[in-house]
Write a protein that holds these residues in place. Structure first.
Motif, PDB file in Angstrom:
ATOM      1  N   MET A 193     -15.996 -16.742  13.249  1.00  0.00           N
ATOM      2  CA  MET A 193     -15.368 -17.654  13.598  1.00  0.00           C
ATOM      3  C   MET A 193     -16.846 -18.522  14.035  1.00  0.00           C
ATOM      4  SD  MET A 193     -12.900 -19.092  16.717  1.00  0.00           S
ATOM      5  CE  MET A 193     -14.235 -18.443  17.953  1.00  0.00           C
ATOM      6  N   PHE A 194     -17.554 -18.098  14.590  1.00  0.00           N
ATOM      7  CA  PHE A 194     -18.835 -19.027  15.184  1.00  0.00           C
ATOM      8  C   PHE A 194     -19.500 -19.453  13.875  1.00  0.00           C
ATOM      9  CE2 PHE A 194     -17.519 -17.687  19.357  1.00  0.00           C
ATOM     10  CZ  PHE A 194     -18.541 -18.301  20.173  1.00  0.00           C
ATOM     11  N   GLY A 195     -19.885 -18.477  13.151  1.00  0.00           N
ATOM     12  CA  GLY A 195     -20.679 -18.669  11.876  1.00  0.00           C
ATOM     13  C   GLY A 195     -20.084 -19.671  11.030  1.00  0.00           C
ATOM     14  N   LYS A 196     -18.619 -19.488  10.877  1.00  0.00           N
ATOM     15  CA  LYS A 196     -18.066 -20.498   9.839  1.00  0.00           C
ATOM     16  C   LYS A 196     -17.910 -22.054  10.463  1.00  0.00           C
ATOM     17  CE  LYS A 196     -15.496 -17.477   6.787  1.00  0.00           C
ATOM     18  NZ  LYS A 196     -14.368 -17.074   6.170  1.00  0.00           N
ATOM     19  N   LEU A 197     -17.646 -22.012  11.729  1.00  0.00           N
ATOM     20  CA  LEU A 197     -17.544 -23.249  12.269  1.00  0.00           C
ATOM     21  C   LEU A 197     -19.221 -24.013  12.354  1.00  0.00           C
ATOM     22  CD1 LEU A 197     -15.262 -22.950  15.440  1.00  0.00           C
ATOM     23  CD2 LEU A 197     -15.102 -24.250  13.449  1.00  0.00           C
ATOM     24  N   GLU A 198     -20.207 -23.239  12.574  1.00  0.00           N
ATOM     25  CA  GLU A 198     -21.670 -23.603  12.533  1.00  0.00           C
ATOM     26  C   GLU A 198     -21.918 -24.220  11.159  1.00  0.00           C
ATOM     27  OE1 GLU A 198     -25.525 -24.129  14.034  1.00  0.00           O
ATOM     28  OE2 GLU A 198     -23.541 -24.220  14.822  1.00  0.00           O
ATOM     29  N   ILE A 199     -21.466 -23.578  10.268  1.00  0.00           N
ATOM     30  CA  ILE A 199     -21.752 -23.930   8.575  1.00  0.00           C
ATOM     31  C   ILE A 199     -20.909 -25.327   8.382  1.00  0.00           C
ATOM     32  CG2 ILE A 199     -21.370 -23.587   6.300  1.00  0.00           C
ATOM     33  CD1 ILE A 199     -21.811 -20.552   6.890  1.00  0.00           C
TER      34      ILE A 199
ATOM     35  N   HIS B  53     -26.219 -25.870  15.938  1.00  0.00           N
ATOM     36  CA  HIS B  53     -25.591 -25.285  17.151  1.00  0.00           C
ATOM     37  C   HIS B  53     -24.662 -26.231  17.589  1.00  0.00           C
ATOM     38  CE1 HIS B  53     -29.064 -22.665  17.259  1.00  0.00           C
ATOM     39  NE2 HIS B  53     -29.835 -23.300  17.672  1.00  0.00           N
ATOM     40  N   SER B  54     -24.137 -27.225  16.935  1.00  0.00           N
ATOM     41  CA  SER B  54     -22.949 -28.076  17.325  1.00  0.00           C
ATOM     42  C   SER B  54     -21.596 -27.126  16.999  1.00  0.00           C
ATOM     43  CB  SER B  54     -23.035 -29.302  16.640  1.00  0.00           C
ATOM     44  OG  SER B  54     -23.327 -29.208  15.036  1.00  0.00           O
ATOM     45  N   GLY B  55     -21.606 -26.426  15.745  1.00  0.00           N
ATOM     46  CA  GLY B  55     -20.474 -25.726  15.389  1.00  0.00           C
ATOM     47  C   GLY B  55     -20.379 -24.285  16.639  1.00  0.00           C
ATOM     48  N   THR B  56     -21.549 -23.987  17.125  1.00  0.00           N
ATOM     49  CA  THR B  56     -21.429 -23.066  18.046  1.00  0.00           C
ATOM     50  C   THR B  56     -20.559 -23.461  19.380  1.00  0.00           C
ATOM     51  OG1 THR B  56     -23.207 -21.981  17.163  1.00  0.00           O
ATOM     52  CG2 THR B  56     -22.910 -21.191  19.472  1.00  0.00           C
ATOM     53  N   ILE B  57     -21.113 -24.677  19.802  1.00  0.00           N
ATOM     54  CA  ILE B  57     -20.357 -25.149  20.987  1.00  0.00           C
ATOM     55  C   ILE B  57     -19.152 -25.514  20.827  1.00  0.00           C
ATOM     56  CG2 ILE B  57     -20.599 -27.249  22.517  1.00  0.00           C
ATOM     57  CD1 ILE B  57     -23.488 -27.665  21.700  1.00  0.00           C
TER      58      ILE B  57
ATOM     59  N   VAL C  26     -22.456 -28.116  10.695  1.00  0.00           N
ATOM     60  CA  VAL C  26     -24.082 -28.627  10.289  1.00  0.00           C
ATOM     61  C   VAL C  26     -23.884 -29.018   8.867  1.00  0.00           C
ATOM     62  CG1 VAL C  26     -26.329 -27.670  10.217  1.00  0.00           C
ATOM     63  CG2 VAL C  26     -25.152 -27.271  11.935  1.00  0.00           C
ATOM     64  N   ASN C  27     -23.456 -28.159   8.059  1.00  0.00           N
ATOM     65  CA  ASN C  27     -23.649 -28.444   6.669  1.00  0.00           C
ATOM     66  C   ASN C  27     -22.588 -29.419   6.074  1.00  0.00           C
ATOM     67  OD1 ASN C  27     -25.775 -26.645   6.517  1.00  0.00           O
ATOM     68  ND2 ASN C  27     -24.681 -25.176   5.272  1.00  0.00           N
ATOM     69  N   GLY C  28     -21.353 -29.139   6.516  1.00  0.00           N
ATOM     70  CA  GLY C  28     -20.203 -30.158   6.285  1.00  0.00           C
ATOM     71  C   GLY C  28     -20.308 -31.706   6.950  1.00  0.00           C
ATOM     72  N   LEU C  29     -20.511 -31.794   8.346  1.00  0.00           N
ATOM     73  CA  LEU C  29     -20.547 -32.976   8.985  1.00  0.00           C
ATOM     74  C   LEU C  29     -22.101 -33.409   9.136  1.00  0.00           C
ATOM     75  CD1 LEU C  29     -17.523 -32.126  11.306  1.00  0.00           C
ATOM     76  CD2 LEU C  29     -17.499 -33.108   9.068  1.00  0.00           C
ATOM     77  N   GLY C  30     -22.903 -32.663   8.959  1.00  0.00           N
ATOM     78  CA  GLY C  30     -24.460 -33.269   9.206  1.00  0.00           C
ATOM     79  C   GLY C  30     -24.674 -33.143  10.508  1.00  0.00           C
TER      80      GLY C  30
END
Length: 339
Positions: free
Chosen positions: A245-251, A262-266, A254-258
């Motif tokens: 979950m942490f990894g996919k939200l990070e991708i 670590h924004s996805g990790t938060i 970061v990659n999807g929303l730019g």
């Protein structure tokens, strides 16, 4: 002996054996380091560096605390970390003794107030012999005097089995579930030492089954299947699922929303906190102890697992030893899975 004296002697003898083990191990500890991983673990603990996968987060944290007692002298770092292993090994003997006396008493089908004087002496004597045999056994003694994770892992296994005996003593109490919740919290912490601590889960489940149910082959088989399910859930589902979950939200962030790293990790932390809150709230509304215990056990296990945060935090600091460089959520997932 009076009935209350069994508890007293059980406590006193346990701490006496703890002292014997501690003196033995401290007097025979390595003054530098042994072969294999000891140098790596001592260095990583003292400087909070990143070891080989899947890591030893809690061992590093405890080692960093122990290294304070080296008083800044680099020559003493190995000694204090080795002494830490000796201390944890002594606690293993303590919990082992109390576990042995508990199961021997249960073998007699006696509660503390029912046990006779001769039975008290037999149980305590057997506990002393069993604990001392393990104290001076070659393999355990070997790991007790060096800066490796096995001494601390052995302590966690002994602690987990002892905690289920505490639950068994109070299983009729209204608040006996607190021991189950504590067990799952300790399981979460133990993952930060070594995965072999999971080996205590089958013993815990079978003790729970033996206390709550009358033996039958069908019930025994079902209990074993449930045990395997819990083991798979803890080891292969819940922790890897959190990492995924942490990894996919990070991708995605970061990659999807730019957004920044670590924004996805938060966001994942926020999501996990909200899910935990909703589960606890729902369990409270049901007024069913089984749901409340299961949810609180899961949440506390995740809280214990949070000791792993030291690994990505230190990986981001780029220490000299930074194996796999797990400085992101994706890197942590691969690090946990030994990818």
């Amino acid at each position: 002996m009076k009935n209350w004296s069994f508890k007293k002697w059980n406590t006193v003898l346990g701490w006496f054996l703890f002292a014997i083990a501690l003196i033995t191990y401290l007097s025979t500890i390595e003054h530098s380091l042994s072969f294999w991983d000891c140098g790596e673990y001592i260095s990583s603990a003292v400087k909070l560096e990143v070891t080989h996968a899947p890591g030893a987060a809690l061992f590093q944290i405890m080692g960093a605390v122990a290294s304070i007692f080296a008083l800044g002298n680099a020559e003493n770092y190995s000694i204090v970390i080795n002494a830490m292993s000796a201390l944890f090994s002594a606690f293993t003997i303590l919990f082992l003794f109390w576990t042995i006396t508990h199961f021997l008493r249960r073998l007699l089908h006696k509660d503390v107030e029912q046990i006779t004087k001769h039975q008290e002496i037999s149980v305590l004597f057997a506990g002393v012999i069993g604990a001392l045999c393990f104290t001076f056994s070659d393999t355990f003694w070997f790991s007790a005097v060096e800066g490796e994770v096995y001494a601390m892992a052995s302590m966690f296994i002994a602690l987990l089995v002892w905690l289920i005996t505490k639950w068994e003593n109070e299983y009729k109490s209204a608040d006996n579930e607190r021991w189950i919740i504590l067990i799952f919290f300790i399981i979460g912490l133990s993952v930060g030492v070594h995965m072999m601590c999971m080996l205590a889960i089958p013993a815990i489940c079978l003790i729970y089954y033996a206390r709550n149910y009358t033996f039958s082959w069908k019930g025994f088989i079902v209990a074993n299947l449930i045990t395997l399910g819990i083991l798979a859930f803890v080891f292969k589902i819940i922790f890897p699922l959190i990492m995924t979950m942490f990894g996919k939200l990070e991708i995605f962030f970061v990659n999807g929303l730019g957004l920044p790293f670590h924004s996805g990790t938060i966001v994942a932390f926020v999501v996990m906190a909200v899910i935990s809150y909703l589960l606890i709230k729902y369990a409270g509304k049901t007024q069913k102890k089984i749901y409340q215990t299961a949810v609180l056990s899961l949440v506390y296990m995740i809280i214990g697992f949070s000791c792993w945060l030291v690994i990505p935090i230190r990986a981001n600091a780029n220490p000299p030893m930074n194996l796999n460089d797990p400085d992101t959520a994706i890197g942590m997932r691969d690090y946990y899975n030994r990818a």
